[in-house]
Design an enzyme around this catalytic site. Structure first.
Site, PDB file in Angstrom:
ATOM      1  N   HIS A 224       1.071  -1.286   0.017  1.00 55.27           N
ATOM      2  CA  HIS A 224      -0.004   0.007   0.099  1.00 55.27           C
ATOM      3  C   HIS A 224       0.866   1.295   0.055  1.00 55.27           C
ATOM      4  O   HIS A 224       2.227   1.079   0.317  1.00 55.27           O
ATOM      5  CB  HIS A 224      -0.912   0.029   1.125  1.00 55.27           C
ATOM      6  CG  HIS A 224      -0.310   0.045   2.606  1.00 55.27           C
ATOM      7  ND1 HIS A 224       0.524  -0.763   3.131  1.00 55.27           N
ATOM      8  CD2 HIS A 224      -0.365   1.157   3.514  1.00 55.27           C
ATOM      9  CE1 HIS A 224       0.819  -0.390   4.268  1.00 55.27           C
ATOM     10  NE2 HIS A 224      -0.058   0.826   4.576  1.00 55.27           N
TER      11      HIS A 224
ATOM     12  N   HIS B 155       1.444   3.918   1.669  1.00 51.97           N
ATOM     13  CA  HIS B 155       1.998   4.656   2.842  1.00 51.97           C
ATOM     14  C   HIS B 155       3.553   4.727   2.931  1.00 51.97           C
ATOM     15  O   HIS B 155       4.277   3.600   2.573  1.00 51.97           O
ATOM     16  CB  HIS B 155       1.562   4.099   4.407  1.00 51.97           C
ATOM     17  CG  HIS B 155       0.141   4.507   4.692  1.00 51.97           C
ATOM     18  ND1 HIS B 155      -0.637   3.577   5.397  1.00 51.97           N
ATOM     19  CD2 HIS B 155      -0.408   5.511   4.074  1.00 51.97           C
ATOM     20  CE1 HIS B 155      -1.794   4.316   5.556  1.00 51.97           C
ATOM     21  NE2 HIS B 155      -1.771   5.273   4.690  1.00 51.97           N
TER      22      HIS B 155
ATOM     23  N   ASP C 283       5.871   4.719   5.022  1.00 44.51           N
ATOM     24  CA  ASP C 283       6.893   3.772   5.728  1.00 44.51           C
ATOM     25  C   ASP C 283       6.654   2.226   4.878  1.00 44.51           C
ATOM     26  O   ASP C 283       7.123   1.342   5.560  1.00 44.51           O
ATOM     27  CB  ASP C 283       6.399   3.597   7.300  1.00 44.51           C
ATOM     28  CG  ASP C 283       4.814   3.130   7.516  1.00 44.51           C
ATOM     29  OD1 ASP C 283       3.843   3.571   6.807  1.00 44.51           O
ATOM     30  OD2 ASP C 283       4.495   2.323   8.138  1.00 44.51           O
ATOM     31  N   HIS C 284       6.159   2.081   3.912  1.00 43.11           N
ATOM     32  CA  HIS C 284       6.170   0.963   3.124  1.00 43.11           C
ATOM     33  C   HIS C 284       6.987   0.806   1.720  1.00 43.11           C
ATOM     34  O   HIS C 284       6.939  -0.104   1.065  1.00 43.11           O
ATOM     35  CB  HIS C 284       4.619   0.266   2.873  1.00 43.11           C
ATOM     36  CG  HIS C 284       4.151   0.119   4.394  1.00 43.11           C
ATOM     37  ND1 HIS C 284       4.190  -1.287   4.710  1.00 43.11           N
ATOM     38  CD2 HIS C 284       3.683   0.848   5.338  1.00 43.11           C
ATOM     39  CE1 HIS C 284       3.519  -1.362   5.974  1.00 43.11           C
ATOM     40  NE2 HIS C 284       3.281  -0.233   6.220  1.00 43.11           N
TER      41      HIS C 284
ATOM     42  N   HIS D 284      -7.389  -0.310   5.882  1.00 44.47           N
ATOM     43  CA  HIS D 284      -6.571   0.638   6.185  1.00 44.47           C
ATOM     44  C   HIS D 284      -6.199   1.698   4.993  1.00 44.47           C
ATOM     45  O   HIS D 284      -6.278   2.749   5.340  1.00 44.47           O
ATOM     46  CB  HIS D 284      -5.185  -0.149   6.409  1.00 44.47           C
ATOM     47  CG  HIS D 284      -3.995   0.397   6.811  1.00 44.47           C
ATOM     48  ND1 HIS D 284      -3.887   1.097   8.175  1.00 44.47           N
ATOM     49  CD2 HIS D 284      -2.887   0.766   5.973  1.00 44.47           C
ATOM     50  CE1 HIS D 284      -2.636   1.564   8.130  1.00 44.47           C
ATOM     51  NE2 HIS D 284      -1.914   1.358   6.978  1.00 44.47           N
TER      52      HIS D 284
ATOM     53  N   ASP E 177      -0.361  -4.072   6.651  1.00 44.67           N
ATOM     54  CA  ASP E 177      -1.122  -3.399   7.583  1.00 44.67           C
ATOM     55  C   ASP E 177      -2.751  -3.498   7.671  1.00 44.67           C
ATOM     56  O   ASP E 177      -3.479  -2.825   8.039  1.00 44.67           O
ATOM     57  CB  ASP E 177      -0.941  -1.704   7.641  1.00 44.67           C
ATOM     58  CG  ASP E 177       0.273  -1.144   7.707  1.00 44.67           C
ATOM     59  OD1 ASP E 177       1.344  -2.167   8.110  1.00 44.67           O
ATOM     60  OD2 ASP E 177       0.847   0.005   7.646  1.00 44.67           O
TER      61      ASP E 177
ATOM     62  N   HIS F 200       4.363  -4.624  11.117  1.00 46.19           N
ATOM     63  CA  HIS F 200       4.789  -3.781  12.094  1.00 46.19           C
ATOM     64  C   HIS F 200       5.226  -4.560  13.204  1.00 46.19           C
ATOM     65  O   HIS F 200       4.553  -5.501  13.549  1.00 46.19           O
ATOM     66  CB  HIS F 200       4.030  -2.767  12.418  1.00 46.19           C
ATOM     67  CG  HIS F 200       3.989  -1.707  11.485  1.00 46.19           C
ATOM     68  ND1 HIS F 200       4.622  -0.312  11.488  1.00 46.19           N
ATOM     69  CD2 HIS F 200       3.096  -1.486  10.322  1.00 46.19           C
ATOM     70  CE1 HIS F 200       4.561   0.384  10.465  1.00 46.19           C
ATOM     71  NE2 HIS F 200       3.514  -0.292   9.582  1.00 46.19           N
TER      72      HIS F 200
END
Ligand code: ZN
Ligand code: FE
Length: 263
Positions: free
Chosen positions: A64, A66, A68-69, A122, A141, A179
């Site tokens: 996805h 975001h 942080d990915h 999410h 996530d 995570h």
């Protein structure tokens, strides 16, 4: 040459868990035809893990949009010339991708065969990547160890449906999530089901793993079904615990998610 922690051998694949940023995980998956990476939170630790093994990178699968990915995607592509794939529905929000994927798309052969599963909630385009022959699913996530991602873009019923798809995979499936939130997830889960013996035992194991600096992922779907409150929202015992005996499963899920958001 630094010593290299061997990955998990699962159904003909080697899976290496790579801690990134403060609490993210990326995964290297080595099959007969090469190495793919699930998510790229940052490039440095992923390059280190590849070089320590003498591996090169063939493919990046993004779950996805975001940051942080995907934060390491461009650097990894520049270094390895790898092919980058991710959710077509989030193409506009992703670094440039070579191939957009949607629910049911498949690629690879044998143990490396991969099926994209749409798990919106999410984010609206979130994909999980299932390796049915190998018996592993990369959930980022969506489904997490003892938890699930916050419902940012979708709705609780949408997230419940996504989790229900993952819950229907074979119980021995390895769940590789995005995570290291498991310790706080466990503390929350115990507020929902303090008398769940499997959960109490798992919380103790999670504390021991973290105290030793070990990741709490991957888990198995069977463990999640027994202990993850978000997957258990449809069970009569969960509904009884929450005094929601006649509520729809998705409403019970929404109530647990609401409590977690305020935890
Ligand atoms: Zn996210
Ligand atoms: Fe994330």
């Amino acid at each position: 040459m630094p010593s290299v922690t061997p990955g998990i051998i699962q159904g003909g694949l080697e899976i290496v868990t790579i801690p990134c940023l403060s609490d993210n995980y990326a995964y290297l998956v080595k099959g007969p035809d090469g190495v793919c990476l699930i998510d790229a939170p940052e490039a440095g630790p992923i390059i280190d893990a590849l070089e320590a093994r003498g591996w090169t990178l063939g493919t990046i699968l993004i779950t996805h949009h975001h940051h942080d990915h995907v934060g390491g995607v461009e650097e990894l592509r520049g270094r390895y010339g790898c092919e980058v794939m991710g959710p077509e529905a989030e193409r506009d929000k992703l670094p440039p991708i070579d191939m957009g994927l949607s629910d049911g798309d498949t690629g690879g052969e044998g143990p490396a065969r991969t099926v994209a599963i749409a798990v919106p909630g999410h984010t609206l385009g979130h994909l999980a990547y299932h390796f049915p022959e190998a018996g592993a699913v990369f959930t980022a996530d969506s489904l997490m160890a003892l938890g699930c991602g916050r419902v940012f873009e979708g709705t609780p019923p949408m997230m419940w449906e996504s989790l229900s798809k993952l819950a229907a995979l074979p119980p021995e499936t390895l769940v590789c999530s995005g995570h290291e939130y498991t310790q706080s997830n466990a503390r929350f889960a115990l507020t929902i089901e303090p008398d769940n013996a499997a959960l109490v035992a798992r919380a103790t194991e999670v504390d021991a793993a973290r105290a030793a600096g070990r990741p709490t992922v991957p888990s198995t779907l069977a463990e999640e079904l027994a202990t993850n409150p978000f997957l258990r929202a449809g069970l009569p015992e969960m509904k009884a615990t929450l005094d929601m005996q006649s509520a729809a499963d998705a409403d019970v899920f929404a109530e647990i998610r609401r409590r977690k958001d305020n935890f």
